[in-house]
Design a protein around this motif. Sequence first.
Motif, PDB file in Angstrom:
ATOM      1  N   LEU A  18       0.833  -1.280   0.154  1.00 23.33           N
ATOM      2  CA  LEU A  18       0.044   0.033  -0.070  1.00 23.33           C
ATOM      3  C   LEU A  18       0.811   1.251  -0.013  1.00 23.33           C
ATOM      4  O   LEU A  18       1.937   1.351   0.839  1.00 23.33           O
ATOM      5  N   GLN A  19       0.481   2.253  -0.922  1.00 25.11           N
ATOM      6  CA  GLN A  19       1.272   3.522  -0.971  1.00 25.11           C
ATOM      7  C   GLN A  19       0.290   4.710  -0.939  1.00 25.11           C
ATOM      8  O   GLN A  19      -0.959   4.384  -1.258  1.00 25.11           O
ATOM      9  N   LYS A  20       0.600   5.936  -0.448  1.00 27.16           N
ATOM     10  CA  LYS A  20      -0.139   6.861  -0.309  1.00 27.16           C
ATOM     11  C   LYS A  20       0.483   8.061  -0.318  1.00 27.16           C
ATOM     12  O   LYS A  20       1.342   8.660   0.370  1.00 27.16           O
ATOM     13  N   ARG A  21       0.298   8.765  -1.447  1.00 35.26           N
ATOM     14  CA  ARG A  21       0.993  10.217  -1.586  1.00 35.26           C
ATOM     15  C   ARG A  21       0.042  11.485  -1.396  1.00 35.26           C
ATOM     16  O   ARG A  21      -1.108  11.426  -2.115  1.00 35.26           O
ATOM     17  N   PHE A  22       0.458  12.558  -0.844  1.00 30.67           N
ATOM     18  CA  PHE A  22      -0.419  13.684  -0.690  1.00 30.67           C
ATOM     19  C   PHE A  22       0.564  14.754  -1.214  1.00 30.67           C
ATOM     20  O   PHE A  22       1.631  15.260  -0.701  1.00 30.67           O
ATOM     21  N   GLY A  23       0.250  14.839  -2.622  1.00 29.92           N
ATOM     22  CA  GLY A  23       1.179  15.810  -3.386  1.00 29.92           C
ATOM     23  C   GLY A  23       2.600  15.139  -3.649  1.00 29.92           C
ATOM     24  O   GLY A  23       2.557  14.186  -4.000  1.00 29.92           O
ATOM     25  N   PHE A  25       4.590  14.541  -1.066  1.00 30.79           N
ATOM     26  CA  PHE A  25       4.844  13.628   0.377  1.00 30.79           C
ATOM     27  C   PHE A  25       4.388  12.363   0.174  1.00 30.79           C
ATOM     28  O   PHE A  25       3.166  12.144   0.079  1.00 30.79           O
ATOM     29  N   GLU A  26       5.112  11.472   0.525  1.00 28.91           N
ATOM     30  CA  GLU A  26       4.651  10.013   0.592  1.00 28.91           C
ATOM     31  C   GLU A  26       4.509   9.422   2.078  1.00 28.91           C
ATOM     32  O   GLU A  26       5.478   9.334   2.687  1.00 28.91           O
ATOM     33  N   ALA A  27       3.265   9.616   2.547  1.00 28.07           N
ATOM     34  CA  ALA A  27       2.675   9.294   3.721  1.00 28.07           C
ATOM     35  C   ALA A  27       2.888   7.812   4.101  1.00 28.07           C
ATOM     36  O   ALA A  27       3.467   7.084   5.006  1.00 28.07           O
ATOM     37  N   LEU A  28       2.605   6.732   2.944  1.00 20.51           N
ATOM     38  CA  LEU A  28       2.885   5.444   2.992  1.00 20.51           C
ATOM     39  C   LEU A  28       3.804   5.116   1.623  1.00 20.51           C
ATOM     40  O   LEU A  28       3.495   5.419   0.627  1.00 20.51           O
ATOM     41  N   LYS A  29       4.702   4.365   2.089  1.00 22.77           N
ATOM     42  CA  LYS A  29       5.687   4.014   1.031  1.00 22.77           C
ATOM     43  C   LYS A  29       5.595   2.393   0.693  1.00 22.77           C
ATOM     44  O   LYS A  29       5.586   2.080  -0.314  1.00 22.77           O
ATOM     45  N   ASP A  30       5.402   1.723   1.593  1.00 21.85           N
ATOM     46  CA  ASP A  30       5.263   0.049   1.445  1.00 21.85           C
ATOM     47  C   ASP A  30       4.727  -0.556   2.554  1.00 21.85           C
ATOM     48  O   ASP A  30       5.469  -0.874   3.429  1.00 21.85           O
ATOM     49  N   ALA A  66      -1.315   3.641  -4.588  1.00 21.11           N
ATOM     50  CA  ALA A  66      -0.788   2.350  -5.088  1.00 21.11           C
ATOM     51  C   ALA A  66      -0.984   1.194  -4.196  1.00 21.11           C
ATOM     52  O   ALA A  66      -1.291   1.574  -2.987  1.00 21.11           O
ATOM     53  N   GLY A  67      -0.955   0.110  -4.928  1.00 20.75           N
ATOM     54  CA  GLY A  67      -1.009  -1.407  -3.815  1.00 20.75           C
ATOM     55  C   GLY A  67      -2.583  -1.774  -3.787  1.00 20.75           C
ATOM     56  O   GLY A  67      -3.618  -0.933  -4.255  1.00 20.75           O
ATOM     57  N   THR A  68      -2.858  -2.490  -3.037  1.00 17.78           N
ATOM     58  CA  THR A  68      -4.282  -3.156  -2.470  1.00 17.78           C
ATOM     59  C   THR A  68      -4.626  -3.226  -1.273  1.00 17.78           C
ATOM     60  O   THR A  68      -3.748  -3.732  -0.568  1.00 17.78           O
ATOM     61  N   ALA A  69      -5.697  -3.629  -0.718  1.00 22.04           N
ATOM     62  CA  ALA A  69      -6.268  -3.785   0.352  1.00 22.04           C
ATOM     63  C   ALA A  69      -7.647  -4.462   0.416  1.00 22.04           C
ATOM     64  O   ALA A  69      -8.487  -3.867  -0.297  1.00 22.04           O
ATOM     65  N   THR A  70      -7.803  -5.474   1.026  1.00 25.41           N
ATOM     66  CA  THR A  70      -9.140  -6.219   0.911  1.00 25.41           C
ATOM     67  C   THR A  70      -9.582  -6.676   2.156  1.00 25.41           C
ATOM     68  O   THR A  70      -8.589  -7.137   3.074  1.00 25.41           O
ATOM     69  N   PHE A  71     -10.897  -6.572   2.694  1.00 24.16           N
ATOM     70  CA  PHE A  71     -11.504  -7.120   3.876  1.00 24.16           C
ATOM     71  C   PHE A  71     -12.413  -8.060   3.158  1.00 24.16           C
ATOM     72  O   PHE A  71     -13.235  -7.821   2.517  1.00 24.16           O
TER      73      PHE A  71
END
Length: 311
Positions: A18-23, A25-30, A66-71
Amino acid sequence: MGVSWMTEQVPLLKVNHLQKRFGKFEALKDVDFAIYPGEVFGFIGPNGAGKSTTIRILLGILRASAGTATFFGRDVWKDSVAIHERIAYVPGDVYLWPNLSGGEIIDLFLKLNGEKHSSRTDALIKKFELDPRKKARTYSKGNRQKVALIAAFSTDADFYIFDEPTSGLDPLNEQTFQNEVLRLKQRGKSVLLSSHILSEVEKMCDRIGIIREGRIVETGTLTEMRHLTRTTVDVQTVRRLDGLDQLAGVHGLTVKDGTNHVSLAVDADQLTTVIQFLTARTLVSLTTTPPTLEDLFMRYYETDTQPAEGK
């Protein structure tokens, strides 16, 4: 709880790179982990490491870059409505309707989840020592947390997410929370517990994931992870301990009462060799203390240039 049992089960929650960018800034990289049926998973790291961002993605509040997450095999973003019917969530800071009483808000939360006020709810109100008649505007942070926790524990969900849930609770209510989580586990429920209170995680969690600067740096049971840390040894012998500081894996040797009584830290892979060395010098007393979760946690954060909040 080792790897073998997990390979035979399908995870309820699966997070893949899982990855998350705010502009820029990479809050989550992996971020990569899985949680299985009946498992309490500790998600630890200081403020700003990415815990809450990960949880917001899992709840369908934020969309991953990017990446995936499933419940339950369903995508957390596309199928968030269906997923929410099967999960319960308590944030680290609960905001309530100020003019409703605590009891009214608990009942409202339950109704929104298709549940009803039950004898279990009453028992939880008593256990957490909440006065449900008072208006929410009069509640302290701790009492607001209690309202959300009582509603969550009253809900028959398949998966529970707690994000810093005990902030504001006194030690007695922290213990009540821990007991209720263990009760969920006994009923085969799964729990994601995000916390920076390491003793809390150590008591309750089957496995632990450490997040550092948006990456999962280690995942496993505390037993599996202890090979990365050092055992503390306090030893007194009949014969002198000359040469002990020259052994591989020995750190922080401190002489206590003369050369025959010392304390030291020993790398796990050298512990047998060091104990043999000590035994050969005729033991008077020997105390070993296994590494704690805090030792392990600090291994990943002691090199940070900025202090991590809430360690």
